[in-house]
Write a protein that holds these residues in place. Structure first.
Motif, PDB file in Angstrom:
ATOM      1  N   SER A 175      31.741   5.997  83.110  1.00  0.00           N
ATOM      2  CA  SER A 175      33.038   5.726  82.503  1.00  0.00           C
ATOM      3  C   SER A 175      32.876   4.717  81.379  1.00  0.00           C
ATOM      4  O   SER A 175      31.875   3.989  81.304  1.00  0.00           O
ATOM      5  N   ASP A 176      33.870   4.698  80.515  1.00  0.00           N
ATOM      6  CA  ASP A 176      33.909   3.723  79.427  1.00  0.00           C
ATOM      7  C   ASP A 176      35.294   3.104  79.415  1.00  0.00           C
ATOM      8  O   ASP A 176      36.302   3.817  79.446  1.00  0.00           O
ATOM      9  N   ASP A 177      35.353   1.796  79.426  1.00  0.00           N
ATOM     10  CA  ASP A 177      36.625   1.127  79.178  1.00  0.00           C
ATOM     11  C   ASP A 177      36.433   0.330  77.902  1.00  0.00           C
ATOM     12  O   ASP A 177      35.538  -0.516  77.818  1.00  0.00           O
ATOM     13  N   SER A 178      37.215   0.650  76.921  1.00  0.00           N
ATOM     14  CA  SER A 178      36.999   0.037  75.617  1.00  0.00           C
ATOM     15  C   SER A 178      38.321  -0.356  75.002  1.00  0.00           C
ATOM     16  O   SER A 178      39.389   0.104  75.421  1.00  0.00           O
ATOM     17  N   GLY A 179      38.244  -1.206  74.012  1.00  0.00           N
ATOM     18  CA  GLY A 179      39.474  -1.640  73.383  1.00  0.00           C
ATOM     19  C   GLY A 179      39.235  -2.481  72.152  1.00  0.00           C
ATOM     20  O   GLY A 179      38.108  -2.897  71.858  1.00  0.00           O
ATOM     21  N   LEU A 180      40.315  -2.702  71.442  1.00  0.00           N
ATOM     22  CA  LEU A 180      40.328  -3.500  70.225  1.00  0.00           C
ATOM     23  C   LEU A 180      40.853  -4.891  70.534  1.00  0.00           C
ATOM     24  O   LEU A 180      41.887  -5.030  71.195  1.00  0.00           O
TER      25      LEU A 180
END
Length: 209
Positions: free
Chosen positions: A73-78
């Protein structure tokens, strides 16, 4: 001894087609047959964590258990410096819009506008420094897991430019570049993005040697 993936099926714990395409491209050289949680009809777990790592692990564990396969999984953000790191872990929440076809809707233009509006309220001289974070979580059905973090710094621009990316890509210009992530060729983006940095760490552990 670090647990290793073997060539074969790997669940990508996402329903985001843009994110899936990036991850498939990054994993292609390593003999992994990537299946998305969306393709398998797996439900999206509630992302109740307060950090990227917590939410990535929630998604990876849920997919691995449901599919009885290793899951990534990938949890990403700005994160925007002038906004105290917001939206950060709540990046997708800022894009929540009216439901469509019975499911949640996300309006990324609205989300980009929300960031721009908050910066405008702070004044025209407000620094526009920002960064993307990607936290990868790799989990097995028995509960074992590993995490890998990547980051890329840049600045925000307005109005949005480009059609090649997704999410906040049209307003993010990576450091040292003049084009936004949505204007840069996907292969070039995949070689330099926050997700690529995290993947390089995963590859060093999982596939090197």
């Amino acid at each position: 001894m670090t647990r290793k993936l073997t060539p074969g099926k790997l669940v990508i714990a996402t329903h985001n087609k843009g994110k899936l395409k990036e991850m498939q491209a990054l994993l292609a050289p390593y003999g992994m047959e990537c299946l998305s949680a969306g393709e398998l009809g797996l439900p999206e777990p509630a992302e109740t964590g307060t950090t990227f790592a917590e939410n990535a692990l929630i998604k990876a564990h849920a997919a691995a258990k449901a599919a009885n396969l290793p899951a990534l999984s990938d949890d990403s953000g700005l994160s925007v410096a002038a906004l105290g790191g917001a939206p950060g872990v709540y990046t997708a929440d800022w894009a929540e819009a009216a439901p469509f076809e019975g499911g949640p809707g996300r309006d990324w233009y609205m989300a980009m506008g929300k960031v721009e509006g908050k910066l405008a309220q702070l004044g025209p001289d407000t620094p526009r420094d920002a960064w993307f974070t990607s936290m990868l979580a790799l989990a097995w059905p028995d509960g074992e897991a590993q995490t890998f973090e990547g980051r890329i710094d840049g600045t925000l621009t307005w109005p949005p430019r480009g059609t090649l990316g997704f999410g906040y890509d049209p307003v993010f210009v990576p450091a040292g570049e003049t084009q936004t992530f949505a204007e840069i060729d996907p292969a070039q983006k995949n070689a330099m993005s926050h997700r690529a940095v995290a993947f390089a760490k995963l590859v060093a552990v999982q596939f090197a040697g």
